[in-house]
Design a protein around this motif. Structure first.
Motif, PDB file in Angstrom:
ATOM      1  N   ASN A 194       0.810  -1.224   0.000  1.00 51.23           N
ATOM      2  CA  ASN A 194       0.000   0.000   0.000  1.00 51.23           C
ATOM      3  C   ASN A 194       0.839   1.268   0.000  1.00 51.23           C
ATOM      4  O   ASN A 194       0.351   2.331  -0.377  1.00 51.23           O
ATOM      5  CB  ASN A 194      -0.957  -0.020   1.192  1.00 51.23           C
ATOM      6  N   ASN A 195       2.104   1.194   0.440  1.00 51.87           N
ATOM      7  CA  ASN A 195       2.973   2.361   0.285  1.00 51.87           C
ATOM      8  C   ASN A 195       3.100   2.677  -1.208  1.00 51.87           C
ATOM      9  O   ASN A 195       3.001   3.839  -1.628  1.00 51.87           O
ATOM     10  CB  ASN A 195       4.344   2.085   0.919  1.00 51.87           C
ATOM     11  N   GLY A 196       3.273   1.647  -1.990  1.00 53.92           N
ATOM     12  CA  GLY A 196       3.284   1.818  -3.443  1.00 53.92           C
ATOM     13  C   GLY A 196       1.953   2.368  -3.938  1.00 53.92           C
ATOM     14  O   GLY A 196       1.907   3.185  -4.872  1.00 53.92           O
TER      15      GLY A 196
ATOM     16  N   ALA B 239      10.067  11.035   0.452  1.00 51.90           N
ATOM     17  CA  ALA B 239       9.663   9.694   0.881  1.00 51.90           C
ATOM     18  C   ALA B 239       8.224   9.732   1.384  1.00 51.90           C
ATOM     19  O   ALA B 239       7.830  10.652   2.106  1.00 51.90           O
ATOM     20  CB  ALA B 239      10.583   9.201   1.992  1.00 51.90           C
ATOM     21  N   VAL B 240       7.446   8.743   0.998  1.00 54.13           N
ATOM     22  CA  VAL B 240       6.057   8.646   1.444  1.00 54.13           C
ATOM     23  C   VAL B 240       6.010   7.796   2.719  1.00 54.13           C
ATOM     24  O   VAL B 240       6.456   6.644   2.713  1.00 54.13           O
ATOM     25  CB  VAL B 240       5.175   8.006   0.352  1.00 54.13           C
ATOM     26  N   ASP B 241       5.542   8.378   3.773  1.00 56.24           N
ATOM     27  CA  ASP B 241       5.365   7.759   5.088  1.00 56.24           C
ATOM     28  C   ASP B 241       6.685   7.517   5.807  1.00 56.24           C
ATOM     29  O   ASP B 241       6.859   7.950   6.943  1.00 56.24           O
ATOM     30  CB  ASP B 241       4.548   6.465   5.001  1.00 56.24           C
ATOM     31  N   LEU B 242       7.599   6.801   5.171  1.00 51.25           N
ATOM     32  CA  LEU B 242       8.912   6.524   5.760  1.00 51.25           C
ATOM     33  C   LEU B 242       9.921   6.427   4.619  1.00 51.25           C
ATOM     34  O   LEU B 242       9.553   5.983   3.529  1.00 51.25           O
ATOM     35  CB  LEU B 242       8.905   5.148   6.436  1.00 51.25           C
ATOM     36  N   PRO B 243      11.194   6.763   4.862  1.00 50.96           N
ATOM     37  CA  PRO B 243      12.202   6.427   3.865  1.00 50.96           C
ATOM     38  C   PRO B 243      12.254   4.902   3.731  1.00 50.96           C
ATOM     39  O   PRO B 243      12.301   4.186   4.735  1.00 50.96           O
ATOM     40  CB  PRO B 243      13.501   6.962   4.490  1.00 50.96           C
ATOM     41  N   SER B 244      12.186   4.409   2.513  1.00 47.20           N
ATOM     42  CA  SER B 244      12.056   2.956   2.334  1.00 47.20           C
ATOM     43  C   SER B 244      13.256   2.203   2.894  1.00 47.20           C
ATOM     44  O   SER B 244      14.404   2.591   2.691  1.00 47.20           O
ATOM     45  CB  SER B 244      11.890   2.642   0.852  1.00 47.20           C
ATOM     46  N   GLY B 245      12.942   1.125   3.582  1.00 45.54           N
ATOM     47  CA  GLY B 245      13.983   0.301   4.191  1.00 45.54           C
ATOM     48  C   GLY B 245      14.143   0.571   5.679  1.00 45.54           C
ATOM     49  O   GLY B 245      14.720  -0.229   6.408  1.00 45.54           O
TER      50      GLY B 245
ATOM     51  N   VAL C  22       9.987  10.406  -5.973  1.00 44.22           N
ATOM     52  CA  VAL C  22       9.067  10.076  -4.879  1.00 44.22           C
ATOM     53  C   VAL C  22       9.331   8.620  -4.507  1.00 44.22           C
ATOM     54  O   VAL C  22       9.252   7.724  -5.356  1.00 44.22           O
ATOM     55  CB  VAL C  22       7.598  10.295  -5.295  1.00 44.22           C
ATOM     56  N   ASP C  23       9.691   8.426  -3.238  1.00 37.86           N
ATOM     57  CA  ASP C  23      10.026   7.084  -2.748  1.00 37.86           C
ATOM     58  C   ASP C  23       8.786   6.483  -2.085  1.00 37.86           C
ATOM     59  O   ASP C  23       8.466   6.794  -0.935  1.00 37.86           O
ATOM     60  CB  ASP C  23      11.189   7.204  -1.756  1.00 37.86           C
ATOM     61  N   ALA C  24       8.082   5.634  -2.830  1.00 37.31           N
ATOM     62  CA  ALA C  24       6.895   4.942  -2.297  1.00 37.31           C
ATOM     63  C   ALA C  24       7.131   3.432  -2.381  1.00 37.31           C
ATOM     64  O   ALA C  24       6.238   2.678  -2.754  1.00 37.31           O
ATOM     65  CB  ALA C  24       5.659   5.368  -3.064  1.00 37.31           C
ATOM     66  N   LEU C  25       8.351   3.016  -2.041  1.00 42.52           N
ATOM     67  CA  LEU C  25       8.671   1.587  -2.151  1.00 42.52           C
ATOM     68  C   LEU C  25       8.163   0.802  -0.947  1.00 42.52           C
ATOM     69  O   LEU C  25       7.493  -0.215  -1.094  1.00 42.52           O
ATOM     70  CB  LEU C  25      10.181   1.416  -2.310  1.00 42.52           C
ATOM     71  N   LEU C  26       8.503   1.251   0.258  1.00 36.28           N
ATOM     72  CA  LEU C  26       8.121   0.513   1.473  1.00 36.28           C
ATOM     73  C   LEU C  26       7.754   1.496   2.572  1.00 36.28           C
ATOM     74  O   LEU C  26       8.417   2.526   2.743  1.00 36.28           O
ATOM     75  CB  LEU C  26       9.304  -0.342   1.959  1.00 36.28           C
ATOM     76  N   GLY C  27       6.737   1.177   3.335  1.00 36.47           N
ATOM     77  CA  GLY C  27       6.324   2.019   4.452  1.00 36.47           C
ATOM     78  C   GLY C  27       6.301   1.213   5.729  1.00 36.47           C
ATOM     79  O   GLY C  27       7.248   0.469   6.033  1.00 36.47           O
TER      80      GLY C  27
HETATM   81  K   LIG Z   1       8.487   5.003   1.412  1.00 36.36           K
END
Ligand SMILES: [K+]
Ligand SMILES: NC(=O)C1=CN([C@@H]2O[C@H](COP(=O)(O)OP(=O)(O)OC[C@H]3O[C@@H](n4cnc5c(N)ncnc54)[C@H](OP(=O)(O)O)[C@@H]3O)[C@@H](O)[C@H]2O)[C@@H](O)CC1
Length: 502
Positions: free
Chosen positions: A64-66, A164-170, A127-132
Motif C-alpha cells: 500500500n505504500n506503493g 519519501a512517502v510515510d517513511l524512507p524505504s527500508g 518520490v520514494d513509495a517503495l516501502l512504508g
Molecule cells: K516510502
C-alpha cells in the motif's frame, strides 16, 4: 499538512499503534478514502518542493505504500507533470487499495517504466513509495528483490531531491534502523535533499538512529484522522520553557554544581582535566549559580585563568550532601574509588563517561546506583552507545538496533533518567514514554561535546528541574546551540559551552 520543527513537542506512534489508528479510521470511512487522501497530500507536497520539475520519478513498492505513490502519480499527471512510475507490484496481485490506485493511475495514462528515468537533475523530483510501515525486519534469509535494491540505490544516488512517502524505504518504523539488506551502500550521505511526508502519525524512526539522515525534513499529514485514545510510544521533545529568574534572587538561588573528574597527567600519562573543565564551563554558561571543580589530579590544581569563575576544590573538601554533582568527565581510573561516596551522598547526580564505565564493571556500584531512587536522590546517566552497551551487557549494535528500548532498559534497571546519546538522543525515565531530541547536527561529533552536555544537565538539575526535564531540556539546548552555528566557523566544545547561555 505541516512541517515538523524542533520547537514543538509532538507525539510519536509505533507501527502497531499506527496500524490500529489506520484500521479504526478505515472502518469508519468509505473504502479507499485514506489512500486517496495520502496520494493527494503527497502530490501537493511534491508540487511545492519541485514546482518546475521537468521529470518526476515515482518508485512504487508492491504494497500500500506503493499504492500511495500510484495515487500521487495520478494527481501529478493530471496537473501536467511528466511522471514516470516504476512499480514492483503486479495488477491482480496487489492489496485491494493499491490495486485500485493502480487502476486509477493506469486510466489516467500515467507512464509506467521498468527502470528509473536516466536524466534526473537537481530541479526534478523522486518520490520514494517503495516501502512504508509494512516493512518487516528481514534478515539473512530474505534477499531483497533485485529491482527493489537497484531502485533504493538509485534513490540514494539521485541528484534530484527525494520525497519519501510515510517513511524512507527500508527504515523500520519503530527503531530508525534499516531492515536487513536494505541499508544504503557505504556510509555516504545521500547526494540530494530528503523530505518525508509521514502519514497519519509520526513514527520514532524519523528522528533517531539512521532516520535523521534518511528522512531529512519531516512533514505530517494526519489524513483527517485523530489518534483517538491511542497512547504515544514516545515524544519528540520541544523547546524547554525558559527558566524564570526572580529579580530578588542571588547566586544561591540557582544551585551549586560540582564537577568531579579530570584525571591528572601524572597518574597514567593521560591528562584529562580538559573534560572536567568543559563540563564546568557548560554548567556555568548553562546558568548554575556557582560551579566548583574537583580535578582528580594528584599534582597541582591549576587555576583556569580563562574561567576564573570556577572554584577549584579538593574532592574531600566538597560538601556532597548539598551539591549537584557531575561525575566522570575525564575521570579515568581515578574516579572509581570516589564513586561509593558520590553515589551515597549527592542528592542530584549526573554520571558520565568513566563513571559509567566504572559502574558497568562493578555490580556493587550498580546496586548503589539503583538504590538512590528509593532515597529520593535524582540521577541522570549520559552514556553514548558503547557506554550504554557496557552498562546493559550488550554490544553497541544491539543498543543501536533498538535505541528507545535500550534507553528505557537503562532507566528501569538503574531507576534513573537515561540519556542515550547519538543521532536523535533518547531520554528515558521509568514508567513513562521516552523522548527523542530533535535538535543537533553532525558538527557535534567532536571531542568534548559530551562533557558539555553533562555539565548543562547538571546546571538544569541544580536549578530545580525534574531530572527528566533537566536532561531533555539540556539535550535540546545543546543541539540548538550547534544548529545555530555560523557556517565556516569551527565548532569546538569550549566554544559550544560558551554559547549555551546565548
Ligand atoms: K516510502
Ligand atoms: N491500507 C491503508 O488504508 C493505508 C495505507 N497507507 C500506506 O500503506 C503503507 C503500509 O502498507 P502495507 O501494509 O501494504 O505495507 P508496505 O509498507 O507497502 O510494505 C509491504 C511490502 O513490503 C514487503 N516487505 C516487507 N518486509 C520486507 C523486507 N524486509 N524486505 C523486502 N520487502 C519487504 C512486503 O512483502 P511480503 O512480506 O508481503 O512478501 C510487502 O510487499 C503505509 O506505510 C502507508 O504508506 C496509507 O495510504 C494510509 C492508508
Amino acid at each position: 499538512m505541516h512541517r515538523i520543527l524542533p520547537d514543538h513537542r509532538a507525539p510519536l506512534f509505533d507501527q502497531a499503534a499506527t496500524r490500529r489508528i489506520e484500521e479504526a479510521a478505515a472502518a469508519r470511512l468509505p473504502p479507499h478514502t485514506l489512500m486517496q487522501r495520502a496520494g493527494e497530500a503527497t502530490a501537493r507536497l511534491a508540487r511545492a518542493l519541485a514546482p518546475h520539475a521537468r521529470r518526476i520519478w515515482i518508485a512504487c513498492g508492491p504494497g500500500n505504500n506503493g499504492g500511495d505513490g500510484l495515487e500521487a502519480a495520478l494527481h501529478l499527471r493530471t496537473a501536467g507533470y511528466p511522471v514516470t512510475v516504476t512499480w514492483l507490484g503486479q495488477p491482480g496481485h496487489a492489496p485491494a487499495d493499491a490495486q485500485r490506485s493502480w487502476q486509477r493511475a493506469h486510466d489516467a495514462c500515467v507512464a509506467f517504466a521498468d527502470t528509473p528515468p536516466p536524466d534526473l537533475g537537481p530541479a526534478d523530483l523522486c518520490v520514494d513509495a517503495l516501502l512504508g510501515i509494512g516493512l518487516a525486519p528481514g534478515g539473512a534469509q530474505r534477499a531483497p528483490d533485485p529491482r527493489l535494491r537497484a531502485w533504493l540505490d538509485a534513490l540514494h544516488a539521485s541528484p534530484a531531491p527525494v520525497l519519501a512517502v510515510d517513511l524512507p524505504s527500508g527504515l523500520l518504523a519503530d527503531t530508525g534502523q534499516y531492515a536487513g539488506g536494505l541499508a544504503p551502500p557505504g556510509a555516504t550521505p545521500p547526494r540530494s535533499a530528503r523530505h518525508t511526508l509521514s502519514l497519519l502519525t509520526l513514527k520514532p524512526a524519523l528522528f533517531t538512529g539512521a532516520g535523521r539522515d534518511a528522512a531529512g525534513a519531516v512533514w505530517l499529514h494526519d489524513l483527517g484522522v485523530a489518534p483517538g485514545t491511542e497512547p504515544p510510544c514516545a515524544w519528540l521533545s520541544g523547546a524547554p520553557a525558559p527558566l524564570a529568574r526572580a529579580h530578588a534572587s542571588h547566586k544561591g538561588s540557582y544551585g551549586d554544581v560540582a564537577v568531579v573528574g579530570g584525571e591528572g597527567l601524572a597518574q597514567r600519562g593521560l591528562g584529562m582535566s580538559g573534560a572536567a573543565l568543559l563540563a564546568a564551563s557548560a554548567a556555568l554558561h548553562g546558568g548554575a549559580g556557582r560551579v566548583l571543580v574537583a580535578l582528580l589530579d594528584e599534582g597541582l590544581q591549576p587555576l583556569d585563568t580563562a574561567q576564573p569563575e570556577l572554584m577549584l576544590r579538593r574532592f574531600d573538601a566538597l560538601d556532597l550532601e548539598r551539591l549537584t554533582v557531575v561525575c566522570g568527565c575525564g575521570g579515568g581510573e581515578a574516579v572509581r574509588p570516589l564513586l561509593p561516596r558520590v553515589l551515597a551522598a549527592a542528592p542530584r547526580l549526573v554520571l558520565d563517561a568513566d563513571a559509567l564505565n566504572a559502574i558497568a564493571a562493578d555490580p556493587a556500584l550498580q546496586h548503589q546506583l539503583s538504590d538512590r531512587a528509593a532515597r529520593g536522590q535524582a540521577t541522570v546517566l549520559t552514556p553514548h552507545p558503547l557506554e550504554a552497551a557496557r552498562l546493559l551487557g550488550l554490544d553497541t549494535a544491539q543498543v543501536q538496533a533498538h535505541r528507545l528500548q535500550a534507553a528505557r532498559l537503562l532507566a528501569e534497571r538503574f531507576r534513573c533518567v537515561a540519556v542515550l546519546k547519538g543521532s536523535g538522543s533518547v531520554v528515558a525515565e521509568p514508567g513513562q514514554p521516552p523522548a527523542i531530541n530533535p535538535t543537533g547536527n553532525a558538527r557535534l561529533a567532536t571531542a568534548g561535546t559530551g562533557d558539555v552536555l553533562a555539565g548543562l544537565v547538571g546546571a538544569r538539575l541544580a536549578s530545580g528541574h525534574r531530572a527528566f526535564d533537566a536532561a531533555a531540556g539540556a539535550c535540546w539546548l545543546h543541539g540548538r546551540a550547534a544548529d545555530g552555528w555560523r557556517e565556516g566557523r569551527a565548532l569546538t566544545a569550549s566554544a559550544l559551552a560558551r554559547r549555551l547561555g546565548a
